[in-house]
Design an enzyme around this catalytic site. Structure first.
Site, PDB file in Angstrom:
ATOM      1  N   LYS A   1       0.800   4.804   6.783  1.00  0.00           N
ATOM      2  CA  LYS A   1       0.143   5.624   5.743  1.00  0.00           C
ATOM      3  C   LYS A   1       0.733   7.031   5.775  1.00  0.00           C
ATOM      4  O   LYS A   1       1.479   7.405   6.668  1.00  0.00           O
ATOM      5  CB  LYS A   1      -1.376   5.687   5.962  1.00  0.00           C
ATOM      6  CG  LYS A   1      -2.058   4.330   6.096  1.00  0.00           C
ATOM      7  CD  LYS A   1      -1.993   3.522   4.815  1.00  0.00           C
ATOM      8  CE  LYS A   1      -2.622   2.135   5.017  1.00  0.00           C
ATOM      9  NZ  LYS A   1      -2.491   1.290   3.816  1.00  0.00           N
TER      10      LYS A   1
ATOM     11  N   SER B   1       0.806  -1.229   0.000  1.00  0.00           N
ATOM     12  CA  SER B   1       0.000   0.000   0.000  1.00  0.00           C
ATOM     13  C   SER B   1       0.835   1.273   0.000  1.00  0.00           C
ATOM     14  O   SER B   1       0.304   2.347  -0.294  1.00  0.00           O
ATOM     15  CB  SER B   1      -0.928   0.014   1.219  1.00  0.00           C
ATOM     16  OG  SER B   1      -0.164   0.084   2.408  1.00  0.00           O
TER      17      SER B   1
END
Length: 327
Positions: free
Chosen positions: A215, A143
């Protein structure tokens, strides 16, 4: 005449022998106290430098508290992973860890074990340094590509995000009517991250595959966000990728992902905007609530981020990545 000379010679020899004998005896008697005194001094010196010293009651209490806290701390550390928390075997094992800490704490008053105490104290010190100052986290999944790849190790600096306290919920969670989920660390004096920072956060999903998420922060509390078909605007400005170009971000990931179906108690205690977004995503447009962050993965098509799990509480942020220390 000969008899007279021999008798006188024998008398002189006997007198000389007796005088020598008396002198030797006097010297021996004078040296005897010195030898005894030297031996007593050596014995006292050996006793004063003996490596085994008696344990005072205060020292025993310190050892007992360290063992008791160690059992409590490591039992919660064992259950911090959601996959292990859901297993009855590991819950029982965590209970045995607590009992072992109690047993060693009681044993400190009967037979202290300084070597085992040093090992326990050193392990607690290392784990608390990882919890409060710096830690190493493994990236899971693609990701964050191309900045970070699956399996990369990153150094996480924790102090800038607040003071992180250890998770000590277990075994008290067993007596609650509603299961609050895995033990989680409390954060005091939580500070918000900067826009563009790569943060590591502990999102409260009970059955998530991993413990931490990695993230990038794209919006801070109070900022307005708006998704178009292929772009994301923050306060009217498009979000750029790490290369400085306009990022192609769609409102939803390419692959369908399920939202948070069973929010735990600590997420339900937050504002309603957090609960709604965790179960439905952040939507196409809106405003980041106070105490929350909008985070997106660099690999926009595959990332499980705020578009699915909602806003991330600032209190859940465990630290930020040191960009110059990636392994």
């Amino acid at each position: 005449m000969f008899q007279i000379l021999s008798s006188r010679f024998s008398e002189a020899a006997s007198r000389r022998y007796s005088s020598v004998n008396r002198g030797f005896s006097s010297v021996m008697w004078e040296m005897l106290p010195l030898k005894i005194g030297k031996k007593e001094t050596e014995n006292r010196r050996d006793q004063s430098f003996s490596p085994v010293k008696p344990f005072s009651m205060s020292r025993k209490w310190v050892h007992a508290v360290v063992f008791l806290y160690g059992g409590w701390f490591f039992s919660n550390r064992l259950l911090s992973d959601p996959a292990l928390y859901c297993s009855p075997f590991f819950r029982v094992l965590a209970g045995f860890v607590i009992i072992a800490g109690m047993v060693f704490a009681v044993a400190c008053f009967l037979r202290p074990r300084p070597g085992l105490f040093r090992v326990m104290a050193l392990m607690l010190l290392l784990f608390h340094v990882r919890l409060m100052l710096v830690d190493i986290v493994r990236v899971q999944g693609p990701s964050m590509q191309p900045a970070l790849h699956d399996g990369d190790l990153i150094v996480v600096e924790r102090l800038s995000s607040g003071l992180h306290l250890p998770a000590l919920d277990f075994p008290f969670t067993l007596f609650r009517a509603e299961d609050p989920g895995p033990p989680w660390s409390r954060t005091l004096f939580a500070t918000t991250a900067k826009k563009g920072d790569v943060v590591v956060f502990d999102f409260p999903e009970r059955r998530s595959a991993g413990r931490f998420y990695v993230k990038r922060v794209v919006a801070l509390p109070g900022q307005h966000y708006h998704f178009t078909e292929h772009m994301l605007f923050i306060d009217g400005e498009p979000v750029l990728n790490p290369a400085g170009q306009i990022a192609v971000i769609e409102p939803y990931p390419e692959r369908h992902q399920t939202p948070v179906m069973d929010p735990p108690a600590r997420l339900l205690a937050l504002d309603a905007a957090f609960v709604y977004a965790s179960m439905n995503g952040v939507g196409v447009s809106g405003r980041v609530p106070e105490g929350g962050l909008l985070v997106i993965g660099d690999s926009y098509k595959e990332s499980r981020d705020s578009r699915v799990i909602g806003f991330v509480p600032i209190s859940a942020v465990q630290g930020r990545r040191w960009s110059d220390l990636v392994f």
